[in-house]
Design a protein around this motif. Structure first.
Motif, PDB file in Angstrom:
ATOM      1  N   ALA A 168       8.433  12.540   5.656  1.00 54.98           N
ATOM      2  CA  ALA A 168       9.211  11.885   4.608  1.00 54.98           C
ATOM      3  C   ALA A 168       8.716  10.470   4.375  1.00 54.98           C
ATOM      4  CB  ALA A 168      10.694  11.878   4.980  1.00 54.98           C
ATOM      5  N   SER A 169       8.391   9.784   5.439  1.00 52.47           N
ATOM      6  CA  SER A 169       7.867   8.420   5.315  1.00 52.47           C
ATOM      7  C   SER A 169       6.473   8.427   4.713  1.00 52.47           C
ATOM      8  CB  SER A 169       7.838   7.747   6.680  1.00 52.47           C
ATOM      9  OG  SER A 169       9.132   7.637   7.230  1.00 52.47           O
ATOM     10  N   ALA A 170       5.674   9.452   5.008  1.00 54.14           N
ATOM     11  CA  ALA A 170       4.314   9.537   4.475  1.00 54.14           C
ATOM     12  C   ALA A 170       4.331   9.545   2.958  1.00 54.14           C
ATOM     13  CB  ALA A 170       3.613  10.775   5.033  1.00 54.14           C
ATOM     14  N   ASP A 171       5.221  10.326   2.365  1.00 58.52           N
ATOM     15  CA  ASP A 171       5.303  10.376   0.898  1.00 58.52           C
ATOM     16  C   ASP A 171       5.705   9.011   0.327  1.00 58.52           C
ATOM     17  OD1 ASP A 171       4.534  12.987   0.832  1.00 58.52           O
ATOM     18  OD2 ASP A 171       6.534  13.810   0.506  1.00 58.52           O
ATOM     19  N   ARG A 172       6.666   8.373   0.975  1.00 61.67           N
ATOM     20  CA  ARG A 172       7.116   7.062   0.495  1.00 61.67           C
ATOM     21  C   ARG A 172       5.984   6.044   0.572  1.00 61.67           C
ATOM     22  NH1 ARG A 172      11.484   3.076   3.537  1.00 61.67           N
ATOM     23  NH2 ARG A 172      11.162   1.288   2.148  1.00 61.67           N
ATOM     24  N   ILE A 173       5.223   6.060   1.656  1.00 63.15           N
ATOM     25  CA  ILE A 173       4.132   5.116   1.834  1.00 63.15           C
ATOM     26  C   ILE A 173       3.019   5.375   0.825  1.00 63.15           C
ATOM     27  CG2 ILE A 173       2.309   4.394   3.436  1.00 63.15           C
ATOM     28  CD1 ILE A 173       4.368   4.990   5.696  1.00 63.15           C
ATOM     29  N   ALA A 174       2.704   6.652   0.615  1.00 63.85           N
ATOM     30  CA  ALA A 174       1.676   6.993  -0.363  1.00 63.85           C
ATOM     31  C   ALA A 174       2.077   6.494  -1.746  1.00 63.85           C
ATOM     32  CB  ALA A 174       1.456   8.507  -0.380  1.00 63.85           C
ATOM     33  N   HIS A 175       3.346   6.689  -2.106  1.00 63.94           N
ATOM     34  CA  HIS A 175       3.834   6.211  -3.402  1.00 63.94           C
ATOM     35  C   HIS A 175       3.693   4.698  -3.512  1.00 63.94           C
ATOM     36  CE1 HIS A 175       6.354   5.865  -6.973  1.00 63.94           C
ATOM     37  NE2 HIS A 175       7.018   4.900  -6.340  1.00 63.94           N
ATOM     38  N   ALA A 176       4.065   3.974  -2.453  1.00 60.67           N
ATOM     39  CA  ALA A 176       3.989   2.511  -2.488  1.00 60.67           C
ATOM     40  C   ALA A 176       2.541   2.043  -2.652  1.00 60.67           C
ATOM     41  CB  ALA A 176       4.602   1.938  -1.203  1.00 60.67           C
ATOM     42  N   LEU A 177       1.615   2.688  -1.966  1.00 59.14           N
ATOM     43  CA  LEU A 177       0.209   2.295  -2.069  1.00 59.14           C
ATOM     44  C   LEU A 177      -0.353   2.584  -3.456  1.00 59.14           C
ATOM     45  CD1 LEU A 177      -1.018   3.551   1.421  1.00 59.14           C
ATOM     46  CD2 LEU A 177      -0.839   1.168   0.699  1.00 59.14           C
ATOM     47  N   VAL A 178      -0.043   3.771  -3.993  1.00 56.80           N
ATOM     48  CA  VAL A 178      -0.548   4.125  -5.335  1.00 56.80           C
ATOM     49  C   VAL A 178       0.028   3.187  -6.378  1.00 56.80           C
ATOM     50  CG1 VAL A 178      -0.519   5.905  -7.113  1.00 56.80           C
ATOM     51  CG2 VAL A 178      -0.978   6.524  -4.730  1.00 56.80           C
ATOM     52  N   GLU A 179       1.310   2.865  -6.242  1.00 54.50           N
ATOM     53  CA  GLU A 179       1.953   1.973  -7.208  1.00 54.50           C
ATOM     54  C   GLU A 179       1.270   0.615  -7.226  1.00 54.50           C
ATOM     55  OE1 GLU A 179       4.606  -1.041  -8.744  1.00 54.50           O
ATOM     56  OE2 GLU A 179       4.144  -0.821  -6.610  1.00 54.50           O
ATOM     57  N   ARG A 180       0.871   0.119  -6.071  1.00 54.52           N
ATOM     58  CA  ARG A 180       0.185  -1.168  -6.024  1.00 54.52           C
ATOM     59  C   ARG A 180      -1.257  -1.050  -6.508  1.00 54.52           C
ATOM     60  NH1 ARG A 180       2.945  -5.080  -3.180  1.00 54.52           N
ATOM     61  NH2 ARG A 180       1.444  -6.478  -4.145  1.00 54.52           N
ATOM     62  N   LEU A 181      -1.877   0.102  -6.298  1.00 57.01           N
ATOM     63  CA  LEU A 181      -3.211   0.329  -6.856  1.00 57.01           C
ATOM     64  C   LEU A 181      -3.178   0.240  -8.375  1.00 57.01           C
ATOM     65  CD1 LEU A 181      -4.474   3.197  -4.567  1.00 57.01           C
ATOM     66  CD2 LEU A 181      -5.894   1.253  -5.251  1.00 57.01           C
ATOM     67  N   ASP A 182      -2.160   0.816  -8.968  1.00 56.18           N
ATOM     68  CA  ASP A 182      -2.048   0.813 -10.426  1.00 56.18           C
ATOM     69  C   ASP A 182      -1.815  -0.596 -10.970  1.00 56.18           C
ATOM     70  OD1 ASP A 182      -2.380   3.536 -10.424  1.00 56.18           O
ATOM     71  OD2 ASP A 182      -0.233   3.992 -10.532  1.00 56.18           O
ATOM     72  N   ARG A 183      -1.203  -1.452 -10.163  1.00 51.92           N
ATOM     73  CA  ARG A 183      -0.864  -2.797 -10.637  1.00 51.92           C
ATOM     74  C   ARG A 183      -2.035  -3.761 -10.512  1.00 51.92           C
ATOM     75  NH1 ARG A 183       4.468  -4.000  -7.333  1.00 51.92           N
ATOM     76  NH2 ARG A 183       3.783  -6.150  -7.748  1.00 51.92           N
ATOM     77  N   ASN A 184      -3.043  -3.399  -9.713  1.00 54.17           N
ATOM     78  CA  ASN A 184      -4.175  -4.297  -9.523  1.00 54.17           C
ATOM     79  C   ASN A 184      -5.327  -3.903 -10.439  1.00 54.17           C
ATOM     80  OD1 ASN A 184      -3.987  -6.290  -6.981  1.00 54.17           O
ATOM     81  ND2 ASN A 184      -2.716  -4.485  -6.616  1.00 54.17           N
ATOM     82  N   ALA A 185      -5.976  -4.911 -10.988  1.00 56.03           N
ATOM     83  CA  ALA A 185      -7.045  -4.673 -11.960  1.00 56.03           C
ATOM     84  C   ALA A 185      -8.258  -4.042 -11.291  1.00 56.03           C
ATOM     85  CB  ALA A 185      -7.434  -5.993 -12.622  1.00 56.03           C
ATOM     86  N   SER A 186      -9.017  -3.316 -12.084  1.00 55.49           N
ATOM     87  CA  SER A 186     -10.243  -2.693 -11.594  1.00 55.49           C
ATOM     88  C   SER A 186     -11.191  -3.766 -11.068  1.00 55.49           C
ATOM     89  CB  SER A 186     -10.912  -1.909 -12.724  1.00 55.49           C
ATOM     90  OG  SER A 186     -12.116  -1.337 -12.291  1.00 55.49           O
ATOM     91  N   GLY A 187     -11.831  -3.464  -9.943  1.00 53.00           N
ATOM     92  CA  GLY A 187     -12.744  -4.423  -9.343  1.00 53.00           C
ATOM     93  C   GLY A 187     -12.080  -5.352  -8.347  1.00 53.00           C
ATOM     94  N   SER A 188     -10.763  -5.303  -8.271  1.00 49.71           N
ATOM     95  CA  SER A 188     -10.055  -6.170  -7.339  1.00 49.71           C
ATOM     96  C   SER A 188     -10.312  -5.717  -5.902  1.00 49.71           C
ATOM     97  CB  SER A 188      -8.551  -6.135  -7.628  1.00 49.71           C
ATOM     98  OG  SER A 188      -7.830  -6.700  -6.573  1.00 49.71           O
ATOM     99  N   PRO A 189     -10.635  -6.649  -5.004  1.00 52.05           N
ATOM    100  CA  PRO A 189     -10.821  -6.265  -3.599  1.00 52.05           C
ATOM    101  C   PRO A 189      -9.579  -5.596  -3.018  1.00 52.05           C
ATOM    102  CG  PRO A 189     -11.636  -8.481  -3.973  1.00 52.05           C
ATOM    103  CD  PRO A 189     -10.911  -8.082  -5.229  1.00 52.05           C
ATOM    104  N   ALA A 190      -8.409  -5.946  -3.550  1.00 54.60           N
ATOM    105  CA  ALA A 190      -7.170  -5.353  -3.046  1.00 54.60           C
ATOM    106  C   ALA A 190      -7.151  -3.851  -3.263  1.00 54.60           C
ATOM    107  CB  ALA A 190      -5.962  -6.004  -3.725  1.00 54.60           C
TER     108      ALA A 190
END
Length: 333
Positions: A267-289
């Motif tokens: 259950a935590s794995a799904d929540r963590i995956a969602h949080a990581l993907v959501e932050r990936l979408d918010r960061n611009a392409s080429g960002s080290p983050a």
């Protein structure tokens, strides 16, 4: 008025009045026909002035200057008295604290008292080696009051000594937790950091609850240390802060490891995956983050993480796409 009358009216003994006379502070107006000292009302007023100035802590020499020197400026002397009074209060306060700590150790005899005194002095030594030895002794042999250990922990700047002190404090039981919680609210950033690192050494629900509270601290360093420890304890409240650390590149490898530990629960794995993907979408392409977020996602099990990696394998950011493709190959193997 004779000296006995002056003594009764002023409250100053006849012996002291004679001493004042020997110093030139008070001089009788005259002598009686029998040779006794005679004082006028002005002399009594001067005696009262002397006593008032002595009550402020002035020496008799300074009293004489204040009363007889027309150019005497009291401001500088008063400032000096304030300084000396503060120093005396600080010394007395330190002594009172030391006595209370010795009493709290419940010594059975003078040997115990001396042992505690030696250890308390060692904790305040200028030598890091002496402080480290004192910390180890506090954990193994000598019952040191917990407030002394907390004070030492929150003021220690040497990393090796700090580690020994944190360990000694944790060995002493849960009594230090409340004092460490106060340290989290210190106006000094280094003290807050030492407090949260010390809290992390304590097991149990009470320490975990304090670390949860630390997640809301306005101090980002406190939040990060609390999140890392809470992640190790399986507390998913730490996830947002851990993801923030990965984005910021602050202890990102440790934060990713903590997320991986938390993700052992499906259950935590799904929540963590969602949080990581959501932050990936918010960061611009080429960002080290984005690269760090993708690497963290690679350690998260489950279908949701796999699906996200599949999408990222076609990402316009070459580094992200390459990482995602590589990880998917490992997952399929």
């Amino acid at each position: 008025m004779l000296i006995g009358d002056v003594a009764r009216r002023s409250g100053v003994s006849a012996r002291m009045l004679r001493y004042y006379e020997s110093l030139g502070l008070v001089r009788p107006t005259g002598r009686s026909g029998s040779g006794y000292r005679e004082y006028a009302d002005e002399d009594i007023r001067r005696v009262f002035h002397i006593e008032c100035l002595r009550s402020l802590g002035l020496s008799l020499r300074d009293v004489g200057r204040a009363l007889d020197d027309p150019g005497f400026a009291p401001g500088e002397l008063v400032d000096d008295l304030v300084r000396r009074t503060r120093e005396r209060i600080a010394a007395e306060t330190e002594l009172l604290t030391r006595l209370r700590r010795i009493g709290a150790s419940e010594p059975a005899g003078w040997e115990d008292v001396l042992q505690v005194v030696v250890l308390l002095r060692a904790l305040g030594s200028k030598s890091p080696a002496a402080r480290q030895r004192a910390a180890l002794s506090a954990a193994e042999d000598v019952p040191v009051p917990v407030d002394a250990l907390v004070e030492a922990v929150l003021s220690e700047s040497d990393p090796s000594v700090a580690g020994a002190l944190r360990w000694a404090l944790a060995q002493s039981g849960p009594d230090g937790l409340a004092l460490l919680a106060e340290g989290l609210g210190s106006p000094e950033a280094p003290v807050r950091k030492r407090a949260v690192r010390s809290l992390a050494e304590f097991p149990g629900d009470e320490a975990t609850a304090l670390l949860r509270e630390a997640l809301t601290s306005p101090d980002v360093v406190v939040r990060r240390y609390a999140a890392l420890e809470l992640g190790a304890r399986g507390v998913t409240d730490a996830v947002p802060t851990l993801v923030d650390m990965i984005v910021a590149g602050a202890n990102d490898a440790d934060a990713a490891d903590a997320l991986s530990t938390l993700a052992s629960d499906p259950a935590s794995a799904d929540r963590i995956a969602h949080a990581l993907v959501e932050r990936l979408d918010r960061n611009a392409s080429g960002s080290p983050a984005r690269g760090r977020l993708t690497q963290a996602l690679a350690d998260i099990p489950g279908d949701r993480a796999s699906a996200a990696l599949a999408g990222l394998s076609h990402d316009e950011d070459p580094a992200v796409a390459l990482t995602a493709t590589y990880v998917l190959g490992l997952r399929d193997a």
